[in-house]
Scaffold this motif. Structure first.
Motif, PDB file in Angstrom:
ATOM      1  N   TYR A 227      55.828 -26.687 -38.249  1.00 26.15           N
ATOM      2  CA  TYR A 227      56.694 -27.312 -37.245  1.00 26.15           C
ATOM      3  C   TYR A 227      57.590 -28.424 -37.783  1.00 26.15           C
ATOM      4  N   LEU A 228      57.268 -28.989 -38.940  1.00 29.02           N
ATOM      5  CA  LEU A 228      58.067 -30.110 -39.463  1.00 29.02           C
ATOM      6  C   LEU A 228      58.092 -30.070 -40.976  1.00 29.02           C
TER       7      LEU A 228
ATOM      8  N   HIS B  31      61.879 -28.362 -37.122  1.00 27.30           N
ATOM      9  CA  HIS B  31      62.325 -29.715 -37.502  1.00 27.30           C
ATOM     10  C   HIS B  31      62.346 -29.855 -39.012  1.00 27.30           C
TER      11      HIS B  31
ATOM     12  N   PHE C  79      63.977 -32.384 -41.694  1.00 27.94           N
ATOM     13  CA  PHE C  79      64.707 -33.648 -41.826  1.00 27.94           C
ATOM     14  C   PHE C  79      64.832 -34.029 -43.295  1.00 27.94           C
TER      15      PHE C  79
ATOM     16  N   ARG D 181      69.544 -30.554 -38.410  1.00 30.27           N
ATOM     17  CA  ARG D 181      70.208 -31.164 -37.251  1.00 30.27           C
ATOM     18  C   ARG D 181      70.303 -32.681 -37.343  1.00 30.27           C
TER      19      ARG D 181
ATOM     20  N   ILE E 218      58.864 -35.796 -32.061  1.00 30.78           N
ATOM     21  CA  ILE E 218      59.098 -34.361 -31.978  1.00 30.78           C
ATOM     22  C   ILE E 218      58.076 -33.767 -31.013  1.00 30.78           C
TER      23      ILE E 218
ATOM     24  N   ASP F 251      60.208 -27.788 -29.756  1.00 32.17           N
ATOM     25  CA  ASP F 251      61.485 -27.711 -30.473  1.00 32.17           C
ATOM     26  C   ASP F 251      62.368 -28.934 -30.235  1.00 32.17           C
ATOM     27  N   ASP F 252      61.906 -29.854 -29.385  1.00 33.80           N
ATOM     28  CA  ASP F 252      62.725 -31.022 -29.057  1.00 33.80           C
ATOM     29  C   ASP F 252      62.457 -32.172 -30.023  1.00 33.80           C
ATOM     30  N   ALA F 253      63.493 -32.965 -30.229  1.00 29.92           N
ATOM     31  CA  ALA F 253      63.317 -34.188 -31.020  1.00 29.92           C
ATOM     32  C   ALA F 253      64.180 -35.277 -30.407  1.00 29.92           C
TER      33      ALA F 253
ATOM     34  N   LEU G  30      68.234 -34.780 -29.490  1.00 29.21           N
ATOM     35  CA  LEU G  30      68.875 -33.552 -29.960  1.00 29.21           C
ATOM     36  C   LEU G  30      69.153 -32.628 -28.787  1.00 29.21           C
TER      37      LEU G  30
ATOM     38  N   ASP H 173      68.245 -26.359 -28.485  1.00 30.87           N
ATOM     39  CA  ASP H 173      68.726 -25.301 -29.370  1.00 30.87           C
ATOM     40  C   ASP H 173      68.923 -24.020 -28.559  1.00 30.87           C
TER      41      ASP H 173
END
Ligand code: FE2
Length: 424
Positions: free
Chosen positions: A262-263, A296, A298, A334, A398, A401-403, A420, A423
Motif C-alpha cells: 500500500y505504500l 501511495h 512518495f 502524485r 493515508i 487509496d486516499d491521502a 489528493l 483517483d
C-alpha cells in the motif's frame, strides 16, 4: 577510547526524557550505561521487520537486542527472543560502535517490547498494519537541526499526532561529514534530541526514515570533488557518519521501502554522494515501473525540483526536473517531498512543466529545525500554490487509496492542508 571523545562522554549521559521514564525487568545481560543513541529504522517491510540502531559507549561486542510481543496482560509471561546483529565504528575520529540489529518475521500491527545492553530499561516499537484499511499517519520534513532546541520543539509537536514514523529528507545534524570534535558533537546533539522527544511516555520509540542531504557529507555535492567515484568506498569516505548510522537507505545512498503493498517511500540522493543522472535515474525507472499498482508512492529527497526559496534554474533542481520528474509523471506519482530550502512551500499540480489538474504536487521545503528563509511570492511564481517562511512538519495520512496532508508549524498551528483528488 579516543581521549578527546572520552571527555565528551559525561555530557552524553544526561538522561533523556524518554530514557529516564522507561522501566522494566533487568536484562539477563550485564547492564551498561544509557546508550549514546537509540533510534529505529527499517531495511525491509515495516509491517514485519524492525531495525534497531544504537550507539554505545564501549560495548563493542554487545550488539544484541532481546524482544517479545507486548501487551499489558501477557508481557510478563512471554519469554524473550534474542537477536545478535553487528557493529562498526561511527567514524575514524570516533571508535564508538554503531550497532545494527534487524528483527524479522514479526506480526503486523503489533507492539513489541525490547531491551538492549544498556539496561535495565525496556522500550517498545510497533510494526505497521498489513493494509491501509484504517488511517495511517506519518510525519515528514527535513533540515532537522540548525539548533537542537528547534528540532526538539517540532519533534514534540509532531509526536502529539502519534505518527507511526517520521521521514526526514536530509540535512539532519549539519555535521558536514566532519570527522572531528565539532562534527561528532552535532550528531550527539541530534541523538539527544531524539532521546529527549521521540520516545513516548510508554517507552515506544518512533522509527525514522532518512535521506542524504548536502550537510551529510564533505563538500555538499559529488561535483565538488575531483576524486569522485560512484563506489561504496568513496561515498563512505565523504559521508562517514551517514553510511554507518543509517542502514536505510544504506549503500548506495538511495533505496525504496515498501510497506506491504500500500505504500512505497522512494529515498533518493539529489547529487550528493550520487549523481541524479545515470545509475540512480535508471534504478528509479525500474522501481517506479514495478510499483505502478501501489496506491501511495512518495519520492523523498533533499534538493527541491521546484524550489520555494532558491533559483528555479539551479543546476541540481534543473537536473531533478529533467531526469526524475518525467519518471514520476510517467509512473503515477502524485506527491513528492522536497527539502533543503528552509521554508514551507506547496506547488500547484504540475505535469509537463506546467500547471495541470492531473499533475504532481511537490510539498516541502525542509524547515523542521532551521531558521526559515524568505520565500518566492506564491502569487508571482507560476509553480507555487503556497509559500511561507516558517518551521513546520507535514502530517501525512493515508487511508485506502486516499491521502491527505496537514502542514503544522512549531507551535501546533495548521498552516496549510492538501487532499489528493480521488483517483478515477
Ligand atoms: Fe541542504
Amino acid at each position: 577510547m579516543n581521549k578527546t571523545i572520552s571527555t565528551l562522554i559525561p555530557l552524553l549521559l544526561l538522561p533523556g526524557l524518554g530514557l529516564s521514564q522507561v522501566s522494566g525487568e533487568r536484562s539477563k545481560h550485564e547492564p551498561f550505561e544509557t546508550p549514546v543513541a537509540l533510534y529505529l529504522t527499517w531495511q525491509q517491510d515495516p509491517t514485519t521487520t524492525m531495525t534497531i540502531h544504537r550507539v554505545s559507549e564501549g560495548a563493542e561486542d554487545e550488539s544484541w537486542v532481546d524482544y517479545r510481543p507486548w501487551n499489558e496482560e501477557e508481557a510478563a509471561g512471554r519469554s524473550w527472543e534474542s537477536v545478535t546483529g553487528s557493529s562498526e565504528p561511527m567514524a575514524r575520529f570516533s571508535n564508538l560502535p554503531v550497532h545494527t540489529v534487524e528483527l524479522t518475521g514479526l506480526e503486523p500491527a503489533t507492539t513489541y517490547q525490547f531491551r538492549v545492553p544498556e539496561g535495565p530499561g525496556t522500550f517498545k516499537f510497533r510494526t505497521l498494519p498489513a493494509d491501509a484499511d484504517e488511517p495511517i499517519r506519518f510525519a515528514a520534513g527535513g533540515d532537522t537541526m540548525h539548533r537542537q532546541i528547534w528540532m526538539e520543539r517540532v519533534n514534540r509537536v509532531a509526536m502529539e499526532y502519534e505518527p507511526e514514523f517520521i521521514v526526514w529528507g536530509g540535512d539532519l545534524a549539519y555535521a558536514d561529514g566532519r570527522e572531528n570534535r565539532r562534527g561528532l558533537h552535532r550528531w550527539f546533539d541530534w541523538f539527544d534530541a531524539i532521546k529527549n522527544t521521540m520516545i513516548t511516555e510508554e517507552g515506544r520509540v518512533i522509527p525514522i526514515v532518512v535521506t542524504m542531504g548536502n550537510h551529510e557529507m564533505r563538500g555538499g555535492y559529488y561535483f565538488h570533488h575531483d576524486d569522485f567515484e560512484q563506489t561504496d568506498d568513496w561515498r563512505r569516505e565523504v559521508a562517514p557518519y551517514f553510511y554507518t548510522l543509517f542502514s536505510m537507505p544504506g549503500q548506495p545512498g538511495y533505496n525504496v521501502l515498501d510497506f506491504g503493498d500500500y505504500l512505497s517511500l522512494v529515498v533518493l540522493d539529489s547529487d550528493h554522494t550520487n549523481p541524479v543522472e545515470g545509475e540512480q535515474t535508471e534504478w528509479l525507472e525500474e522501481i517506479l515501473d514495478e510499483r505502478q499498482e501501489v496506491p501511495h508512492v512518495f519520492p523523498v529527497y533533499h534538493v527541491p525540483g521546484y524550489p520555494g526559496v532558491r533559483d528555479f534554474d539551479g543546476d541540481v533542481s534543473t537536473g531533478i526536473r529533467k531526469h526524475w520528474v518525467p519518471l514520476f509523471e510517467q509512473y503515477g506519482v502524485r506527491v513528492a517531498f522536497e527539502n533543503h530550502d528552509h521554508a514551507y512551500k506547496r506547488t500547484v499540480p504540475i505535469r509537463d512543466g506546467e500547471a495541470a489538474d492531473d499533475g504532481i504536487v511537490y510539498i516541502g521545503d525542509g524547515s523542521w529545525g532551521t531558521s526559515a528563509r524568505s520565500v518566492h511570492d506564491a502569487d508571482e511564481t507560476w509553480y507555487l500554490e503556497r509559500s511561507e517562511s516558517v518551521r513546520h512538519f507535514i502530517l501525512a495520512t493515508i487511508h485506502g487509496d486516499d491521502a491527505s496532508f496537514k502542514m503544522i508549524d512549531e507551535f501546533g498551528e495548521k498552516i496549510d492542508e492538501y487532499e489528493l483528488p480521488a483517483d478515477d
